[in-house]
Design a protein around this motif. Structure first.
Motif, PDB file in Angstrom:
ATOM      1  N   LEU A 296       0.308 -10.631  15.380  1.00  0.00           N
ATOM      2  CA  LEU A 296      -0.128 -11.966  14.717  1.00  0.00           C
ATOM      3  C   LEU A 296      -1.294 -11.341  13.816  1.00  0.00           C
ATOM      4  O   LEU A 296      -2.395 -11.084  14.197  1.00  0.00           O
ATOM      5  CB  LEU A 296      -0.573 -12.956  15.710  1.00  0.00           C
ATOM      6  N   SER A 297      -1.082 -11.893  12.574  1.00  0.00           N
ATOM      7  CA  SER A 297      -2.200 -11.464  11.511  1.00  0.00           C
ATOM      8  C   SER A 297      -3.108 -12.808  11.389  1.00  0.00           C
ATOM      9  O   SER A 297      -2.898 -13.728  12.123  1.00  0.00           O
ATOM     10  CB  SER A 297      -1.620 -11.264  10.238  1.00  0.00           C
ATOM     11  N   LYS A 298      -4.078 -12.549  10.519  1.00  0.00           N
ATOM     12  CA  LYS A 298      -5.283 -13.509  10.533  1.00  0.00           C
ATOM     13  C   LYS A 298      -4.574 -14.925  10.379  1.00  0.00           C
ATOM     14  O   LYS A 298      -3.791 -15.242   9.254  1.00  0.00           O
ATOM     15  CB  LYS A 298      -6.179 -12.984   9.503  1.00  0.00           C
ATOM     16  N   GLY A 299      -5.052 -16.038  11.046  1.00  0.00           N
ATOM     17  CA  GLY A 299      -4.697 -17.339  10.858  1.00  0.00           C
ATOM     18  C   GLY A 299      -3.277 -17.559  11.371  1.00  0.00           C
ATOM     19  O   GLY A 299      -2.427 -18.589  11.130  1.00  0.00           O
ATOM     20  N   GLN A 300      -2.669 -16.635  11.951  1.00  0.00           N
ATOM     21  CA  GLN A 300      -1.027 -16.794  12.553  1.00  0.00           C
ATOM     22  C   GLN A 300      -1.236 -17.036  14.108  1.00  0.00           C
ATOM     23  O   GLN A 300      -1.653 -16.101  14.699  1.00  0.00           O
ATOM     24  CB  GLN A 300      -0.207 -15.587  12.098  1.00  0.00           C
ATOM     25  N   PHE A 301      -0.612 -17.900  14.290  1.00  0.00           N
ATOM     26  CA  PHE A 301      -0.362 -18.106  16.037  1.00  0.00           C
ATOM     27  C   PHE A 301       0.896 -18.958  16.460  1.00  0.00           C
ATOM     28  O   PHE A 301       1.614 -19.457  15.570  1.00  0.00           O
ATOM     29  CB  PHE A 301      -1.576 -19.390  16.304  1.00  0.00           C
ATOM     30  N   PHE A 302       1.140 -18.835  17.471  1.00  0.00           N
ATOM     31  CA  PHE A 302       2.516 -19.325  17.912  1.00  0.00           C
ATOM     32  C   PHE A 302       2.380 -20.944  17.912  1.00  0.00           C
ATOM     33  O   PHE A 302       1.010 -21.597  17.947  1.00  0.00           O
ATOM     34  CB  PHE A 302       2.786 -18.957  19.243  1.00  0.00           C
ATOM     35  N   GLY A 303       3.335 -21.768  18.181  1.00  0.00           N
ATOM     36  CA  GLY A 303       3.362 -23.150  18.258  1.00  0.00           C
ATOM     37  C   GLY A 303       3.359 -23.951  16.997  1.00  0.00           C
ATOM     38  O   GLY A 303       3.400 -23.323  15.979  1.00  0.00           O
ATOM     39  N   ASN A 304       3.321 -24.953  17.117  1.00  0.00           N
ATOM     40  CA  ASN A 304       2.956 -26.028  15.903  1.00  0.00           C
ATOM     41  C   ASN A 304       1.812 -26.215  15.605  1.00  0.00           C
ATOM     42  O   ASN A 304       1.011 -26.774  16.160  1.00  0.00           O
ATOM     43  CB  ASN A 304       3.763 -27.401  16.102  1.00  0.00           C
ATOM     44  N   LEU A 305       1.376 -25.903  14.191  1.00  0.00           N
ATOM     45  CA  LEU A 305      -0.001 -26.010  13.605  1.00  0.00           C
ATOM     46  C   LEU A 305      -0.368 -27.432  13.515  1.00  0.00           C
ATOM     47  O   LEU A 305       0.310 -27.795  12.404  1.00  0.00           O
ATOM     48  CB  LEU A 305      -0.087 -24.924  12.654  1.00  0.00           C
TER      49      LEU A 305
END
Length: 266
Positions: free
Chosen positions: A4-13
């Motif tokens: 996961l790169s910067k600012g990238q996360f699982f789920g609904n942002l």
């Protein structure tokens, strides 16, 4: 394994903010979303604070259950897995860009995870998020100061493996009996050192006064109760050993930056 790169996360942002390379995001997860449960690592150091629901964390061959109000810290490149649980799981993530660490000469591998997952760290993370929500002309400077306090290399003094045996015993007693009015004399007997030693050394090893540390433990317990129960704030106040609801609310606001009602709605 997914990176996961910067600012990238699982789920609904649900919301996302960035300042000085520091990202803050709130993400929610749908039940049965296997993608969000994948083994992964982040390119930058990352704080994972559970706002709603819970998770089963798998890291370094160890599996632990994390409830609402839990804070976890992951080093850059550290593989881990979070299997979400409960109704409407939601988390707050703070990601620290390496450029921030470099600018202030903070070595990531010197950061003590024992401190970064403590009650004090939880309150600092919530304070950072509160500043992102406020988002005014003072936000950048406030976030910077809070993060420096959170990531200061001096927290290495809290490295669990380097603590004297009596300090480890004292910490365990306080965490086990957080809702009791335990006397200094009793603590001295349990730890095998004099009351004077405890009085002099406590602020060094716990980075707080005795009263301040115990209030943090009580508010830490309240974080989970607010999110995982329907207890009234009066009930939570008494459950956590506060004299009344106003005393509880005042301490909660002082430590987290949120009123209990606002925190429950997050």
């Amino acid at each position: 394994m997914q990176t996961l790169s910067k600012g990238q996360f699982f789920g609904n942002l649900e919301c996302y903010n960035e300042t000085m390379g520091i990202t803050a995001s709130v993400t929610s997860y749908k039940k049965g979303d296997c993608t969000a449960d994948s083994v992964h690592y982040h390119e930058h150091p990352n704080f994972y604070f559970i706002l709603n629901g819970g998770s089963i964390e798998k890291r370094n061959g160890i599996q632990t259950e994390q409830l609402a109000g839990s804070l976890r810290f992951y080093y850059a490149g550290e593989p881990h897995q979070n299997i979400r649980k409960g109704i409407h799981p939601k988390s707050l993530n703070l990601e620290i860009d390496r450029t921030f660490l470099k600018e202030f000469n903070i070595a990531e591998n010197n950061l003590s995870r024992s401190f970064l997952e403590s009650a004090s760290a939880k309150f600092l993370v919530l304070s950072v998020y509160r500043e992102f929500i406020t988002n005014d002309s003072l936000t950048d400077a406030s976030v910077q100061l809070l993060l420096l306090k959170l990531l200061n290399p001096l927290v290495r003094t809290n490295n669990y493996n380097k603590l004297p045996l009596w300090v480890k015993t004292l910490k365990q007693v306080l965490h086990d009996r957080w809702n009791e009015n335990i006397s200094l004399q009793e603590l001295a007997i349990l730890t095998g050192v004099s009351p004077i030693t405890i009085s002099k050394r406590f602020p060094i090893y716990f980075t707080d006064t005795f009263g301040g540390y115990m209030r943090k433990l009580k508010i830490e317990k309240a974080l989970s109760l607010i999110k995982s129960t329907n207890f009234s704030f009066t009930e939570i106040a008494y459950e956590c050993g506060f004299a009344d609801q106003s005393h509880f609310i005042r301490n909660f606001k002082q430590l987290t930056g949120f009123l209990p009602k606002s925190f429950r709605k997050l």
